[in-house]
Structures are given as C-alpha cells and as structure tokens.
Design a protein around this motif. Sequence first.
Motif, short mmCIF file in Angstrom:
data_model
loop_
_atom_site.label_atom_id
_atom_site.label_comp_id
_atom_site.label_asym_id
_atom_site.label_seq_id
_atom_site.Cartn_x
_atom_site.Cartn_y
_atom_site.Cartn_z
N VAL A 40 52.07 -23.73 -3.29
CA VAL A 40 51.03 -24.25 -4.07
C VAL A 40 51.56 -24.79 -5.61
O VAL A 40 51.35 -25.73 -6.17
CB VAL A 40 49.72 -23.71 -4.00
CG1 VAL A 40 48.64 -24.41 -4.99
CG2 VAL A 40 49.12 -24.02 -2.59
N ALA A 41 52.07 -23.67 -5.93
CA ALA A 41 52.82 -23.64 -7.51
C ALA A 41 53.82 -22.84 -7.48
O ALA A 41 53.72 -21.61 -6.81
CB ALA A 41 51.41 -23.43 -8.30
N PRO A 42 54.81 -23.00 -8.17
CA PRO A 42 56.02 -21.99 -8.43
C PRO A 42 55.43 -20.58 -8.89
O PRO A 42 55.84 -19.75 -8.32
CB PRO A 42 56.76 -22.63 -9.69
CG PRO A 42 56.35 -24.09 -9.74
CD PRO A 42 54.94 -23.99 -9.28
N GLU A 43 54.38 -20.40 -9.69
CA GLU A 43 53.83 -19.20 -9.90
C GLU A 43 52.97 -18.50 -8.94
O GLU A 43 52.56 -17.35 -9.31
CB GLU A 43 53.27 -19.02 -11.52
CG GLU A 43 52.22 -19.96 -11.34
CD GLU A 43 52.10 -21.31 -11.61
OE1 GLU A 43 53.43 -22.02 -11.59
OE2 GLU A 43 51.26 -22.06 -11.83
N ALA A 44 52.44 -19.17 -7.77
CA ALA A 44 51.52 -18.89 -6.94
C ALA A 44 52.03 -17.82 -5.89
O ALA A 44 52.02 -17.90 -4.85
CB ALA A 44 51.18 -20.00 -6.27
N ARG A 45 52.64 -16.75 -6.52
CA ARG A 45 52.90 -15.37 -5.72
C ARG A 45 52.60 -14.19 -6.34
O ARG A 45 52.19 -14.16 -7.71
CB ARG A 45 54.44 -15.45 -5.58
CG ARG A 45 54.98 -16.68 -4.95
CD ARG A 45 56.57 -16.44 -4.72
NE ARG A 45 57.33 -17.37 -5.22
CZ ARG A 45 58.55 -17.59 -5.13
NH1 ARG A 45 59.30 -16.46 -4.29
NH2 ARG A 45 59.31 -18.47 -5.54
N TYR A 46 52.43 -13.26 -5.49
CA TYR A 46 51.24 -12.11 -6.03
C TYR A 46 52.09 -10.80 -5.22
O TYR A 46 52.20 -10.88 -3.98
CB TYR A 46 49.73 -12.30 -5.51
CG TYR A 46 49.40 -13.68 -5.71
CD1 TYR A 46 48.89 -13.93 -7.13
CD2 TYR A 46 49.73 -14.67 -4.73
CE1 TYR A 46 48.53 -15.30 -7.26
CE2 TYR A 46 49.12 -15.85 -5.04
CZ TYR A 46 48.70 -16.29 -6.27
OH TYR A 46 48.35 -17.46 -6.65
N VAL A 47 52.26 -9.93 -6.08
CA VAL A 47 52.74 -8.62 -5.57
C VAL A 47 51.84 -7.68 -4.80
O VAL A 47 50.83 -7.33 -5.76
CB VAL A 47 53.69 -7.91 -6.53
CG1 VAL A 47 54.19 -6.54 -6.39
CG2 VAL A 47 54.81 -8.62 -7.18
N VAL A 48 52.23 -7.30 -3.56
CA VAL A 48 50.99 -6.84 -2.95
C VAL A 48 51.02 -5.01 -3.14
O VAL A 48 52.37 -4.70 -3.01
CB VAL A 48 51.01 -7.05 -1.45
CG1 VAL A 48 50.07 -6.31 -0.62
CG2 VAL A 48 50.70 -8.42 -1.28
N LEU A 49 49.93 -4.54 -3.35
CA LEU A 49 49.83 -3.09 -3.44
C LEU A 49 49.04 -2.69 -2.21
O LEU A 49 47.99 -2.95 -2.60
CB LEU A 49 49.65 -2.61 -4.74
CG LEU A 49 49.32 -1.09 -4.83
CD1 LEU A 49 50.40 -0.17 -4.35
CD2 LEU A 49 48.80 -0.56 -6.41
N ALA A 100 43.81 -23.20 -10.85
CA ALA A 100 43.07 -24.20 -10.86
C ALA A 100 43.19 -25.47 -11.37
O ALA A 100 42.53 -26.53 -11.22
CB ALA A 100 41.64 -23.63 -11.82
N ASP A 101 44.35 -25.49 -12.06
CA ASP A 101 44.86 -26.91 -12.60
C ASP A 101 45.61 -27.79 -11.62
O ASP A 101 45.66 -28.84 -11.57
CB ASP A 101 45.82 -26.89 -13.74
CG ASP A 101 47.16 -25.83 -13.10
OD1 ASP A 101 47.12 -25.19 -12.21
OD2 ASP A 101 48.13 -26.17 -13.56
N ARG A 102 45.74 -27.42 -10.35
CA ARG A 102 46.28 -27.90 -9.18
C ARG A 102 45.42 -28.36 -8.02
O ARG A 102 45.30 -29.57 -7.63
CB ARG A 102 47.59 -27.36 -8.77
CG ARG A 102 48.79 -27.15 -9.57
CD ARG A 102 50.04 -26.39 -9.08
NE ARG A 102 50.85 -26.26 -10.22
CZ ARG A 102 52.03 -27.17 -9.77
NH1 ARG A 102 52.33 -27.72 -8.97
NH2 ARG A 102 52.90 -27.18 -10.83
#
Lengths: 512, 444
Positions: free
Chosen positions: B175-184, B385-387
């Motif tokens: 969805v966006a280049p930054e839309a990644r999240y490190v899972v713990l 939210a900007d996308r």
Amino acid sequence: MRLPALMIASARFLLLAGLSSAALVPVAEAQRRGATPARPASARPVSVQASLPPERASDDALPRARTGSVLVQGATVLTVSHGTLANTDVLVQDGRIARIGTGLSAPAGVPVVNASGLYLMPGIIDAHSHIATSSVNEATSPVTAEVTQEDVIDPFDVSIYRALAGGVTVSHVMHGSANVIGGQNETIKHRWGERDPEALKMAGAPRTIKFALGENPTRVHGRGNGIVPATRMGVEQVIRNAFEQALRYKAQNAAAARGAGDPAPYNLRLQTLADILDGKVLIHCHSYRADEIYMLTRVLRDYGVHRIVFQHVNEGFKVAPELAAFGNDAPTVAGTGDGVTNGFAMASVFADWWAYKMEVYYSTAYNAAVLTRNGVVTSINSDSNELNRHLYHEAAKTQRYGGLTDDEALALITLNPARQLGIDGRVGSIDVGKDGDLALFRGHPLSVYAVPLGTWVDGIRRFDADRDGDDARLSVRPDERVDTATLHVHDDHRCMEGVDLAELAAEATEGR
Amino acid sequence: MIRLLLFATLALTAVAPATAQPNNPPPSNPQGRQGVFAITNARLVTMGPQGVIEGGTLVIRGSRIEAVGAGVAVPEGAEVIDGTGLDVYPGMIDGGSGAGLTEVGSVPETRDNDDLGDLIPHFQALTAINPNSVVLPVTRLGGVTSAVVEPSGGLFPGTAALVRLHGYTPDQMLVAPEARYVVLEFPRTGRRGSFDQRSDDDIKKAADKALQKLNDTWDAAVAYARVDSAAAVQPEAGRERPYTPALAALADVVRGQRALLVRVDVAADIEKALDWAKTRRVPRVILSGAMEGWRVRDRIREAGVPVLAGPVLAVPTRASDRYDRAYANPGLMADAGIPVSIRSGETENTRNLPFHAGFATAYGWNRDAALRAVTIGAAEILGVADRIGSLEPGKIADVIVTTGDPFETRTTLRRLFMNGYDVPLASRQTDLYREFLRRTPSAQ
C-alpha cells in the motif's frame, strides 16, 4: 515456542469435516417463495420422522426431563414451518408449545415475557458438535462402531452455556473423524444446570453413528499406523469389509434362531454394524470430496442402506443431483400413505469454511445454496465451540452466497437439522405440540446485529442475557489456582482429539 | 442479487476481442482495468470530512479518486455507473491476516508464515505473499481490499506488510513503501488452544525464558543502531561491521523508522509489554490481538498505544468470562479512549472482517465507530491515512459499491475498485457456483 505452534498448526490441518444437511423443499412451497422449482427428484414425498427407527430401549431409563412454562407475548414469531407471525404470543406449558395466537393470557403461575419488538424463533439445532463430551476419538482401529458418546457426556462443559447464549438448544455430540467407522453419537438438549449426564440426553432421538472418509482416517491409520486405509480406495474396502462381516454375523444368528447351529459369539462392534444394515442406526458421515461422497452412496446401495446424512460435504455441490436422487429406490414406509419412501441423502455443511486442508481447497461458500436449489435437505453446523454460538449468522451467509430466502436460511439451523437427527416431530419449528425450545432475539436473527436475549429448553429459561453473571461455570477444578487464559487458535476444535498430535505435527513439518 | 452479479461478470467477459473462438473464450482479466469512472446517484459514505453524501457522485481517474460530492459533474468520456439505491464505501482494511501467505493450512509447502528461528525480524512477509493466491479474489469480494499480512511463530517472526489484495507483484500490492511493521510475539502466559496441556509452571518458565531473550536481543539492537547511526556519519567506521540483518531490521524499530507490532493477548502480558516498551522508549508501538485488552484498557489508554484488536469472533479467553467478552472487547477498549481497529486473524476467511466488526457492534460498540475502525481508523493506525481509508479526492481508489451496510450479512458487492481498477466480481468460489448450480450432465 516452536512445539506449541506446530501443535496449533497440526490441529488445524487435521480438521475433520462432516457433511450435514440437505434442504428438502416441496416444489409448491419453493415456487411460492419465488425460488427456482426444485428438481423432480426432490419432489418425492419423504417422511424423515416416520422412516427412522424407534428410540432405544435404554431411553426408558433416562430421567424424566424437568419442564417449565412460559408465555412469550407480542413477538415477531419465526415459525420456520408456517411463515412469520407478527405480534404473536406463544404459550409453553409443561415443556410443550400449547398455544400460538394473539391475546393469550398466562395461566396462574406461568411467567410472562414481554417480547414486543423482539423476534422469537425455534431453538437452534447443531447437527455436528463436540461440546459436552470428555472424549472424542477412539483412534485405535479403522472400525470402532462399538464405542459411543452416550458414555462420555460432560454436563459441566461451559460450552453448553455459551451455545445457549447463541440460541442453540440441541447438539448432536459426535465421535471424531479418526476412524472410517467411528463411534456412535448422542443427541443432547442444552439443559445447562443439570449435573446428571443422563439428564441432558434427548429421549427418543434415534441412534446415529459417525463415519469418516478422506484425509483424516487415511492419515491416522494409513500413514500413522501403517494399516489400511492409506487411500480413498482403502476407505471403501474398510467399509465393505465391515459390512460383509456384519452380514455373516447376522446370518449366523438368524440360522441359530431357526435351530441351525450356534449363534455367533456376542460382538458389540458387529452387532452395531448389523443394526446399521437393518436401518436402526443412521449414518452421519464426515466427508469432503465429491468422489468419496459418491463412493459411499454406491456402497450403501449395494448393502441396501437407504439413508445417509453427509457431514461437512464441502464438495456436495458437485454431486448435488446424485444426493437428491439417492434413496429413490428405497421401499416405502408402511403406514405413511402412498409412496412415502424412507430413503434420503442429506447434507450438513459449513457456511464458508475452506482451504484449511487440501480436500477443502476446491470449496465454495455457495455450497448450501446449490444443495438446497437441487433439492437436498441441507443444514449448517458448527463442529466448533466458537461457531456454534452464532449459527444464526452462519445461516444468514447463505443469503450473501446464493440468495436463500429468510425461511430457507432459518430452516438450515432448525427444521432441517432436526430432520437429519430424526427429531423433527419434536423440535425444529414453532408448532403446537412441539417442545418448548425457543430463542428470543433483539433484531432479526439473520442480521449481523442480532443479539440472543433468552433461550428456553422444554419451557425452562436456561439463558438470560440481562440477568446472567460473568462466571457461568457449574464447577471449578479444586486444584485450580487461577483460571489460566486460553488464547484463540483458529480452527481449534476437537475432531482429531485423542490422536497423537505431536507425531502428526512432526510428520506435517517433514512433509512426508 | 446473484443474477446481477453474474450479469456484471458476463458483461466484462463480453469485451473480449472479436477473434476469440466461441468454444475457447479468453478469460476476463481478473484484475480488471483502469479508466475514468463516475458512480452517480449513490449514497457516499466517505469516512472523511464530507461525511455521508446522499445522491452523490464519485469520480475515479486512473488510480485515484478525483472528485466526491453531490454536485460533481461527470467528466466527459467517463463510464457512468448508476448508483441509485446503492452505497459506496472505502474498501475495508484488516489489521491482521494470513491471506496470501498460507494457501492450504495443512500443506506445509504452502505455508510461508513461520520460518525457523526466533530472531528473524528481517524476514519479509511481502516476499512470500502470493499475488496469485486463490484466497485474494475470494477475500476482496467481501469488501476487504487490504490487509496487514503477518508472519507468526517465534519471538521476532518477521516483518508484516500492509498489502492491497490486487496486483501481480508484491510491489504493486504494497500500500505504501513504509507500510511494513516488525512483529514481536511478546512472551505469553496463556495456553495456545485446547491442545496446549502444559502446566501453569511450565508456561511461566517458557515466558520468562523468552523475555530474557527479548531483552538481550533488544539491547543488542540498541547498540547496533548506535553504531549504525555513527557509521552513517562516518562511512569508513562501518566497513568492518559483520552482516547482522536481524539487528539491522530491529535498528529501524529502535530509531522509529518502523513501528513494532506487538502480538499480545493476556492481560498481564499486555501490562508487561507496555512496561517493556516504555522502559526501552520504543518509539512506535501498535498492539495486535489484545484479546484481554478490556481488562487493562485504562493502562493501554495511559500508554497512548493503538490496538489492532481481535479476532472478535472468538470464545472468551477464560472459562470464567462472560460469554460475550470477545465480541465486546474492541468496543470496550475504544470507549475507554484507545484508538482501535480490528484484525480478523483469519487467512482464507479474511473476507469475514466485516462480520467481526458487525459482532463488535451488536455487542455494544457504536456502529459508526466500528465502521471508522475498519476504514480510516485502520489507515491512521497503520500510517497510511494519506493514501487509503476514505473517499476523498487524491486518495487511492479502493472503493466498494454495495447493496447496503457492508457489515450486514446479506449485503453483496455490485462493483469493486482497487487502485482504480474496475475489478470483476469473480472468484473461484463464484465460478464453482456458476458451474454447479444447474450441473450438466445431471444425475443419470
């Protein structure tokens, strides 16, 4: 961390599916609803109740169920059998529906519930469940017809109460699916609060037995134990072999009765199989793929068994015409009028479960709709202590996937499962004379916003959303220090409980 | 309804080239096509500043929403879609799913969510999401247009990605280049399903051990980030560093370049996780799951941490809990002032996200708040939210046209736009329905 994760994964892989219901919709009724007319095969008269065997002799020993009385006033009554009645009263007296009408008054001592603006429907019936049992699989042989859920009913399982909180009043407590011919099942009423297992049993419900085809028995016995069946070919031969042995057992006893030789040594496994061949025990068969479903219909024809309920039947839609036609050649039932056959193949399905294992990959959520439109009596079951709390929502999915009418959708969780369990003369619709099993909803039960408010079994209110407290448990383990949290695991259910899961998980990981 | 759906599909098939042979028609492109579209006379539920617009027009051009309003003119050449009697919403966003990462649950060769090792935060879900998974068309027909697809398993099982369930490559889907999240996967003190028969002591021991490992790893990541940041200023200083991709991935979290998606459910574990994150000043934390968040909702609010809550369609975590706790959980947290969205926790049935939201509503959550949670609310929590998440000019056109309330069970889609593509309303499940409703040959 790894092992539990594997165990979870394996639990999911091993899911046993069953086939559940079929919708038997008379042509005239279907046309009235605006539905496509059913195929001729489905138009033949079938009396499920009349065709099923009488209750067990042992039922006479069951305790007499406690009953209650209630007057529910001013509800929108979803009868399922004869449409929707606006602003109507339903009076239950001593456990049975006594009157349905307007302006009814309560006899002395009968509690009155003001249900104005609310919806009243028959208690929901789950044709495939593993709640209220302390033991699911006797996974020691491909054929274990002698064991029965009757012996392991657990009245303290809080899942019973939670099912009531979803409007469910009857569960078909089934043996697991590890074996081709598993154990016998037990139909219970959700009489939560009773502590005697016997008190939950539904007297008069016909005997049923679990069969299982496909991945589960081939995994457990073929790959797990190195014995037949390891394939769907083997599954067929296990059934044929068991039936042949039962025929010989029967023949020897019949000969002995005529004075020719000694009777066979008593064998409960063979006796139960003989009872199946004699039509005294109704088969409920876990199945997924069209080929194995079709296989069992051929085997049953060969042995003169004319009745079958397929459980799960994810690919039932592919052989819907064959299911609808099955049993056409069965003899008619004595005393039920002209041409009433005692043959049928019904289907009890999931609303939308798929892809958790290979044999359900080619599934469609339109299964119930295709089966119904082809004239197969269909129900929607849970096989889960999570799903069984919102079967009304599962039934509603057939409106998204196939556009079933309200009455058709509601029948999937009431009258149709009642037919499949042979208890449609007692429960499954709001009719005078039937049991006082009722569920009261705020909002139409087919709406996602519906909330069950009250559930009655035999006229006794067993669930009250406004009055019940937090902790509904009937008993607490004496050694329990704290009620440890159990985290949600997708598809955590009990169909393969009792099988050595660690071993199976290792097998799955190694990809054997 | 179905008939209309079928007509829509057939109509799309009809635009095939004239050279096609009748007995061998080319397949319609399941990804659809872009163009200029105007949906007119519809009820536009924008989830943005414009609120709900009755009889409105929504214009899509290319990948974007161009105009939204009651008096919007239809551009010349636009394909007009009569929206009379229909609702238009932004596509829904699932805060936690396995869609595309697992194809068939029981088949290990098709499961890519859980690799070996506890410390693999650099493993990318995006790499293994199958754009051609049969699950994706099935999911989007439920109105779910994007999902956080998450790895799971060990302590740091990988990096999740927010993907649009449309496209042929991972880059088209992200969805966006930054839309990644490190899972713990925060060390847990609950049982993992009814098959987990460990003793309470064994559960605690395992959790304590995992927490020690987490602390050691985090300390290393902090040190790595310090060295790495210094190296950025003095490039020569960093040349001798060993290749430690796990620490590099965590360093992004240490520096706030990536959010940490903390999977945690048990009340005591949530408190511990919040303390842990506060003590270590983790810049961006999102809780995922929080099945017992309702028990400690005040603590979560004080921590100022958003929650992707769920699944909602779940049994309560404890036998002693009221039967409806899992249903009510998201609403109880949201009403306490916590930013809440929903994760279905599903894989092949991620299509049921709207039903998770619907049940949360039935059991107490304000319906508009729940709708916000699975659209613009989710986009806000996930930093996109900007996308996506609302019907506003300039946003990506992820748009569903429905017969009504998208949470309601009987509601169906009439039209689906993803990234501006007019996506056919077809999946293998609808294909099987068409083939078998009236099967030929029928029974012998």
